[in-house]
Write a protein that holds these residues in place. Structure first.
Motif, PDB file in Angstrom:
ATOM      1  N   UNK A   1      56.370  31.724  30.435  1.00 43.76           N
ATOM      2  CA  UNK A   1      56.472  30.486  30.782  1.00 43.76           C
ATOM      3  C   UNK A   1      55.439  30.224  31.636  1.00 43.76           C
ATOM      4  N   UNK A   2      54.225  29.784  31.707  1.00 42.63           N
ATOM      5  CA  UNK A   2      53.099  29.689  32.640  1.00 42.63           C
ATOM      6  C   UNK A   2      53.205  28.414  33.208  1.00 42.63           C
ATOM      7  N   UNK A   3      53.523  28.262  34.612  1.00 45.26           N
ATOM      8  CA  UNK A   3      53.598  27.210  35.391  1.00 45.26           C
ATOM      9  C   UNK A   3      52.344  27.488  36.465  1.00 45.26           C
ATOM     10  N   UNK A   4      52.846  26.993  37.799  1.00 49.04           N
ATOM     11  CA  UNK A   4      51.949  27.070  38.917  1.00 49.04           C
ATOM     12  C   UNK A   4      52.317  28.050  40.057  1.00 49.04           C
ATOM     13  N   UNK A   5      53.101  28.726  40.241  1.00 49.81           N
ATOM     14  CA  UNK A   5      53.776  29.483  41.284  1.00 49.81           C
ATOM     15  C   UNK A   5      52.883  30.819  41.016  1.00 49.81           C
ATOM     16  N   UNK A   6      51.833  30.962  40.091  1.00 48.16           N
ATOM     17  CA  UNK A   6      51.327  32.349  40.098  1.00 48.16           C
ATOM     18  C   UNK A   6      49.657  31.687  39.941  1.00 48.16           C
ATOM     19  N   UNK A   7      48.888  32.274  40.842  1.00 46.96           N
ATOM     20  CA  UNK A   7      47.296  32.018  40.862  1.00 46.96           C
ATOM     21  C   UNK A   7      46.530  32.718  41.756  1.00 46.96           C
ATOM     22  N   UNK A   8      45.271  32.476  41.896  1.00 44.32           N
ATOM     23  CA  UNK A   8      44.389  33.387  42.295  1.00 44.32           C
ATOM     24  C   UNK A   8      44.643  33.473  44.100  1.00 44.32           C
ATOM     25  N   UNK A   9      44.797  34.585  44.547  1.00 42.45           N
ATOM     26  CA  UNK A   9      45.285  34.682  45.905  1.00 42.45           C
ATOM     27  C   UNK A   9      43.705  33.992  46.793  1.00 42.45           C
ATOM     28  N   UNK A  10      44.430  33.335  48.035  1.00 45.73           N
ATOM     29  CA  UNK A  10      43.343  33.158  49.104  1.00 45.73           C
ATOM     30  C   UNK A  10      42.607  34.444  49.498  1.00 45.73           C
ATOM     31  N   UNK A  11      43.128  35.613  49.665  1.00 45.48           N
ATOM     32  CA  UNK A  11      42.548  36.436  50.194  1.00 45.48           C
ATOM     33  C   UNK A  11      41.516  36.970  49.268  1.00 45.48           C
ATOM     34  N   UNK A  12      41.745  36.820  47.891  1.00 41.16           N
ATOM     35  CA  UNK A  12      40.734  37.190  46.863  1.00 41.16           C
ATOM     36  C   UNK A  12      39.508  36.166  47.112  1.00 41.16           C
ATOM     37  N   UNK A  13      39.683  35.213  47.755  1.00 43.23           N
ATOM     38  CA  UNK A  13      38.814  34.309  47.864  1.00 43.23           C
ATOM     39  C   UNK A  13      37.985  34.245  49.209  1.00 43.23           C
ATOM     40  N   UNK A  14      38.409  35.241  49.945  1.00 42.78           N
ATOM     41  CA  UNK A  14      38.169  35.787  51.265  1.00 42.78           C
ATOM     42  C   UNK A  14      38.632  34.666  52.281  1.00 42.78           C
ATOM     43  N   UNK A  15      39.898  33.999  51.801  1.00 43.10           N
ATOM     44  CA  UNK A  15      40.221  33.029  53.031  1.00 43.10           C
ATOM     45  C   UNK A  15      41.139  33.802  53.863  1.00 43.10           C
ATOM     46  N   UNK A  16      41.490  33.048  55.032  1.00 45.50           N
ATOM     47  CA  UNK A  16      42.468  33.820  55.927  1.00 45.50           C
ATOM     48  C   UNK A  16      43.594  33.613  55.406  1.00 45.50           C
ATOM     49  N   UNK A  17      44.648  34.538  55.581  1.00 44.44           N
ATOM     50  CA  UNK A  17      46.137  34.556  55.027  1.00 44.44           C
ATOM     51  C   UNK A  17      46.895  33.506  55.980  1.00 44.44           C
TER      52      UNK A  17
END
Ligand code: RIB
Length: 342
Positions: free
Chosen positions: A326-342
């Protein structure tokens, strides 16, 4: 109160014929059935459950032992069992055991005194002593749900190994570098299977759950909250960028701990659960999870048990029902993989 003799007199037949109409124990002409039913309605006659039970040696009642009916997953399974019983003219007697053996013994004694025709058992920790106690029931057929293998008519489970694999493949598709896991208790058979499926899927994609990213919970909201806090105490660079929780309640606790820690879901950490309880779609953010067919587990158990009562035929020993992503919105591309600071 009207008796069976009053109905017989009113409808001009014998009490034996009235009994055959009530219990469908012999064919009776439609005209006679109509006369008897009109007399029953006019007199307001209520057959005695005890008298009927003694006569047909059945009470048309099913007992159910459940760990605790407060968990929404168990509530959905119970609804399926009760509906399955009702569909076939049986009533359900529900007993909460909290997986405590002393409570189980008391409930079993009470159910035996009520002469139940069959028993549905749902116990999560699968304590061997639990099923040893059931031997006291002797000739009463038992169907088990959500437990390990047991010497019963049939065991009906969610295919949690497949469900765990589905979760692992889904998380692997996002390329997470550090996947954590909030497990259930070590003796929880379904939790063990889900973790094994997760690990197998992650291994296929060249990764795994590091030992320090595995936290144990009791599969409650608070248990998930405490387990997630444990993972958040790791140094930032060691923290998971995704967490799979072995049920939705512990996933709910994890969401709370992440938000309390000032982090976002899924930007900083993705969270995935298991069960797809009614509340999963309304969590913040709506929870991506693996849906196990809770109502169907219960409904199938009732049908297998009552069919066995009616025919005496052996049933398939173990049945696995298929889970669903059941795909909803609590899983998505991590900020870290976008180079954003955690
Ligand atoms: O939420 C309770 C969990 O334990 C469910 O996943 C169910 O499988 C039970 O075993």
């Amino acid at each position: 109160m009207a008796t069976i003799k009053d109905v017989a007199r009113e409808s001009g037949v014998s009490a034996t014929t009235v009994s055959h109409v009530l219990n469908s124990t012999r064919r009776v002409s439609p005209d006679t059935v109509e006369r008897v039913e009109k007399a029953i309605e006019m007199l307001g006659y209520e057959p005695s459950g005890v008298a009927r039970a003694l006569k047909v040696k059945k009470t048309y009642s099913i007992g159910m032992l459940v760990t605790n009916s407060t968990n929404p997953f168990f509530a959905e399974v119970i609804h399926g069992v009760e509906t399955g019983c009702f569909d076939q003219g049986f009533s359900l007697i529900l007993c909460n055991t909290d997986d405590v053996l002393d409570k189980l013994v008391v409930h079993l004694r009470a159910l035996m005194m009520k002469r139940i025709d069959g028993l549905v058992v749902m116990t999560t920790n699968g304590d061997p002593q639990f099923f040893k106690r059931l031997e006291a029931l002797k000739r009463t057929p038992v169907v088990a749900i959500d437990t390990g293998d047991a010497d019963v008519v049939s065991v009906i489970n969610d295919d949690s190994l497949l469900g765990g694999r589905m979760a692992g493949n889904y998380l692997a598709s996002f390329g997470f570098e550090r996947v954590g896991c909030i497990t259930g208790p070590a003796d929880h058979p379904r939790s063990r299977e889900r973790v094994a499926g997760l690990e197998a899927a992650l291994q296929t994609s060249g990764t795994k759950v590091p030992a320090n990213l595995r936290a144990v919970s009791d599969l409650t909201v608070q248990g998930g909250y405490l387990a997630m806090q444990e993972l958040l105490r790791l140094p930032a660079q060691e923290r998971p960028d995704a967490v799979f929780a072995c049920n939705d309640l512990s996933a709910m606790g994890a969401l709370c701990a992440i938000h309390e820690g000032g982090l976002s879901v899924p930007g900083d950490i993705s969270v995935m659960g298991y069960d797809d309880i009614e509340y999963a779609a309304f969590m913040s953010p709506p929870l991506t999870t693996i849906r196990q067919p809770a109502f169907e587990l219960g409904h199938r158990a009732a049908k297998v048990l009552i069919d066995h009562l009616k025919t005496g035929e052996k049933a398939q020993r173990t049945m696995l029902l298929k889970p669903e992503l059941m795909e909803r919105s609590s899983v998505g591309t991590s900020n870290r993989s976008k180079g954003c600071a955690a």
